[in-house]
Design an enzyme around this catalytic site. Sequence first.
Site, PDB file in Angstrom:
ATOM      1  N   LYS A   1       0.837  -1.206   0.000  1.00  0.00           N
ATOM      2  CA  LYS A   1       0.000   0.000   0.000  1.00  0.00           C
ATOM      3  C   LYS A   1       0.878   1.265   0.000  1.00  0.00           C
ATOM      4  CE  LYS A   1      -2.002  -1.203   3.905  1.00  0.00           C
ATOM      5  NZ  LYS A   1      -1.317  -2.482   4.209  1.00  0.00           N
TER       6      LYS A   1
ATOM      7  N   ARG B   1      -9.910   0.789   8.273  1.00  0.00           N
ATOM      8  CA  ARG B   1      -9.526  -0.571   8.632  1.00  0.00           C
ATOM      9  C   ARG B   1     -10.626  -1.297   9.381  1.00  0.00           C
ATOM     10  NH1 ARG B   1      -3.604   0.338   8.627  1.00  0.00           N
ATOM     11  NH2 ARG B   1      -2.602  -1.646   9.046  1.00  0.00           N
TER      12      ARG B   1
ATOM     13  N   ARG C   1      11.842  -5.448   4.848  1.00  0.00           N
ATOM     14  CA  ARG C   1      11.547  -4.029   4.598  1.00  0.00           C
ATOM     15  C   ARG C   1      12.414  -3.082   5.431  1.00  0.00           C
ATOM     16  NH1 ARG C   1       5.699  -1.831   5.428  1.00  0.00           N
ATOM     17  NH2 ARG C   1       5.920  -2.967   7.372  1.00  0.00           N
TER      18      ARG C   1
ATOM     19  N   ARG D   1      11.015  -1.093  11.182  1.00  0.00           N
ATOM     20  CA  ARG D   1       9.922  -0.794  12.107  1.00  0.00           C
ATOM     21  C   ARG D   1       9.889  -1.751  13.292  1.00  0.00           C
ATOM     22  NH1 ARG D   1       4.803   0.142   8.263  1.00  0.00           N
ATOM     23  NH2 ARG D   1       3.854  -1.176   9.866  1.00  0.00           N
TER      24      ARG D   1
ATOM     25  N   ARG E   1      -0.996  -8.677  13.481  1.00  0.00           N
ATOM     26  CA  ARG E   1      -1.453  -7.701  12.473  1.00  0.00           C
ATOM     27  C   ARG E   1      -2.295  -8.401  11.405  1.00  0.00           C
ATOM     28  NH1 ARG E   1       4.199  -5.325  11.000  1.00  0.00           N
ATOM     29  NH2 ARG E   1       3.149  -4.238   9.280  1.00  0.00           N
TER      30      ARG E   1
HETATM   31  P1  AP5 Z   1       4.849  -1.636   1.803  1.00  0.00           P
HETATM   32  O1  AP5 Z   1       4.534  -0.789   0.606  1.00  0.00           O
HETATM   33  O2  AP5 Z   1       5.596  -1.011   2.923  1.00  0.00           O
HETATM   34  O3  AP5 Z   1       3.543  -2.398   2.326  1.00  0.00           O
HETATM   35  P2  AP5 Z   1       2.282  -1.842   3.124  1.00  0.00           P
HETATM   36  O4  AP5 Z   1       1.076  -2.521   2.570  1.00  0.00           O
HETATM   37  O5  AP5 Z   1       2.295  -0.353   3.164  1.00  0.00           O
HETATM   38  O6  AP5 Z   1       2.619  -2.487   4.519  1.00  0.00           O
HETATM   39  P3  AP5 Z   1       2.513  -1.923   6.004  1.00  0.00           P
HETATM   40  O7  AP5 Z   1       3.229  -2.924   6.869  1.00  0.00           O
HETATM   41  O8  AP5 Z   1       2.981  -0.509   6.091  1.00  0.00           O
HETATM   42  O9  AP5 Z   1       1.010  -2.023   6.245  1.00  0.00           O
HETATM   43  P4  AP5 Z   1       0.343  -2.065   7.596  1.00  0.00           P
HETATM   44  O10 AP5 Z   1      -1.060  -1.933   7.155  1.00  0.00           O
HETATM   45  O11 AP5 Z   1       0.649  -3.222   8.453  1.00  0.00           O
HETATM   46  O12 AP5 Z   1       1.031  -0.855   8.381  1.00  0.00           O
HETATM   47  P5  AP5 Z   1       0.543   0.596   8.746  1.00  0.00           P
HETATM   48  O13 AP5 Z   1       1.725   1.460   8.823  1.00  0.00           O
HETATM   49  O14 AP5 Z   1      -0.629   1.009   7.948  1.00  0.00           O
HETATM   50  O15 AP5 Z   1       5.664  -2.914   1.249  1.00  0.00           O
HETATM   51  C1  AP5 Z   1       6.186  -3.886   2.126  1.00  0.00           C
HETATM   52  C2  AP5 Z   1       7.538  -4.399   1.588  1.00  0.00           C
HETATM   53  O16 AP5 Z   1       7.306  -5.123   0.373  1.00  0.00           O
HETATM   54  C3  AP5 Z   1       8.528  -3.274   1.223  1.00  0.00           C
HETATM   55  O17 AP5 Z   1       9.820  -3.679   1.564  1.00  0.00           O
HETATM   56  C4  AP5 Z   1       8.381  -3.113  -0.302  1.00  0.00           C
HETATM   57  O18 AP5 Z   1       9.587  -2.679  -0.918  1.00  0.00           O
HETATM   58  C5  AP5 Z   1       8.010  -4.527  -0.731  1.00  0.00           C
HETATM   59  N1  AP5 Z   1       7.078  -4.550  -1.860  1.00  0.00           N
HETATM   60  C6  AP5 Z   1       5.997  -3.730  -2.032  1.00  0.00           C
HETATM   61  N2  AP5 Z   1       5.355  -4.069  -3.179  1.00  0.00           N
HETATM   62  C7  AP5 Z   1       6.040  -5.128  -3.709  1.00  0.00           C
HETATM   63  C8  AP5 Z   1       5.852  -5.933  -4.889  1.00  0.00           C
HETATM   64  N3  AP5 Z   1       4.822  -5.705  -5.718  1.00  0.00           N
HETATM   65  N4  AP5 Z   1       6.716  -6.948  -5.101  1.00  0.00           N
HETATM   66  C9  AP5 Z   1       7.753  -7.180  -4.234  1.00  0.00           C
HETATM   67  N5  AP5 Z   1       8.008  -6.448  -3.122  1.00  0.00           N
HETATM   68  C10 AP5 Z   1       7.137  -5.433  -2.862  1.00  0.00           C
HETATM   69  O19 AP5 Z   1      -0.025   0.332  10.239  1.00  0.00           O
HETATM   70  C11 AP5 Z   1       0.844   0.011  11.303  1.00  0.00           C
HETATM   71  C12 AP5 Z   1       0.032  -0.074  12.598  1.00  0.00           C
HETATM   72  O20 AP5 Z   1      -0.580   1.209  12.874  1.00  0.00           O
HETATM   73  C13 AP5 Z   1      -1.152  -1.065  12.595  1.00  0.00           C
HETATM   74  O21 AP5 Z   1      -0.744  -2.388  12.926  1.00  0.00           O
HETATM   75  C14 AP5 Z   1      -2.061  -0.444  13.674  1.00  0.00           C
HETATM   76  O22 AP5 Z   1      -1.578  -0.716  14.975  1.00  0.00           O
HETATM   77  C15 AP5 Z   1      -1.895   1.057  13.419  1.00  0.00           C
HETATM   78  N6  AP5 Z   1      -2.871   1.589  12.452  1.00  0.00           N
HETATM   79  C16 AP5 Z   1      -2.599   2.139  11.231  1.00  0.00           C
HETATM   80  N7  AP5 Z   1      -3.724   2.540  10.618  1.00  0.00           N
HETATM   81  C17 AP5 Z   1      -4.743   2.232  11.456  1.00  0.00           C
HETATM   82  C18 AP5 Z   1      -6.163   2.368  11.373  1.00  0.00           C
HETATM   83  N8  AP5 Z   1      -6.743   2.898  10.284  1.00  0.00           N
HETATM   84  N9  AP5 Z   1      -6.910   1.930  12.425  1.00  0.00           N
HETATM   85  C19 AP5 Z   1      -6.344   1.403  13.532  1.00  0.00           C
HETATM   86  N10 AP5 Z   1      -4.999   1.231  13.676  1.00  0.00           N
HETATM   87  C20 AP5 Z   1      -4.204   1.639  12.639  1.00  0.00           C
END
Ligand code: AP5
Length: 216
Positions: free
Chosen positions: A14, A88, A127, A161, A172
Amino acid sequence: MINVILLGPPGAGKGTQARILTEARGLVQLSTGDMLREARASGTEMGRKVAEVMDRGDLVTDEIVIGLIEERLGQAKSPGFIFDGFPRTLAQADALGALLDRLGLGLDAAIEMGVDDAALVARISGRFTCGNCGEVYHDETKPTSKPGVCDKCGSTDLRRRADDNAEALKQRLMEYYKKTSPLIGYYYAKGKLAVVDGLAEIDAVAGTIAEVLDKG
Ligand code: AP5
């Protein structure tokens, strides 16, 4: 104006695709994960509470994240928004719908990025991110050209992270399947769902997302 939700489990790509869309179309990325990491870095009482929840891999309360989005949406002037990691839960989805209505904005698409669990583990464990500009890298699939230096901004502040470990990732994923995956049906019923193959290469995924948005 284009407003799009990127929906998918942790590591689906994402953040990576949101940055590509920002560069290509000037859209503003609204990542609740990034906002919460800013809050935890602030060292406030709220930040400390948020950090505990995130490190366990649980979701932060709807109230907090809806408040963050409300604040940013009200401030930003933009040709459109990318909702990255928000909504979410069904409550967040309803709140976003109400907020967009209030601001006279529409939603173009909710894009589900499908990736299987084994690939997610590999992605999350490799990552790292630039602490200065936020560019996302991977040890194997997207390393920096020069070890230890960000390709985009030249910073050497490359970070991993705290919640990118096996135990937190399991939680998660559980949170995603229990609370977030119902949004797939929610947006399908609204006629807004588009599904892309998140297992394809980064540029191929970006191409498919561009097609979805250009079709309107
Ligand atoms: P990346 O692009 O970083 O993936 P992502 O989907 O953004 O993953 P996140 O881990 O950031 O998502 P998340 O939803 O767990 O975390 P968030 O910060 O939102 O890609 C991942 C890796 O793969 C990278 O190394 C990249 O280079 C590689 N890659 C990408 N695309 C690729 C491809 N096509 N092929 C190969 N490699 C690829 O949330 C973190 C925490 O915050 C949550 O657990 C929760 O506690 C809290 N939180 C956030 N939002 C909310 C909400 N709305 N409500 C409640 N709690 C929330």
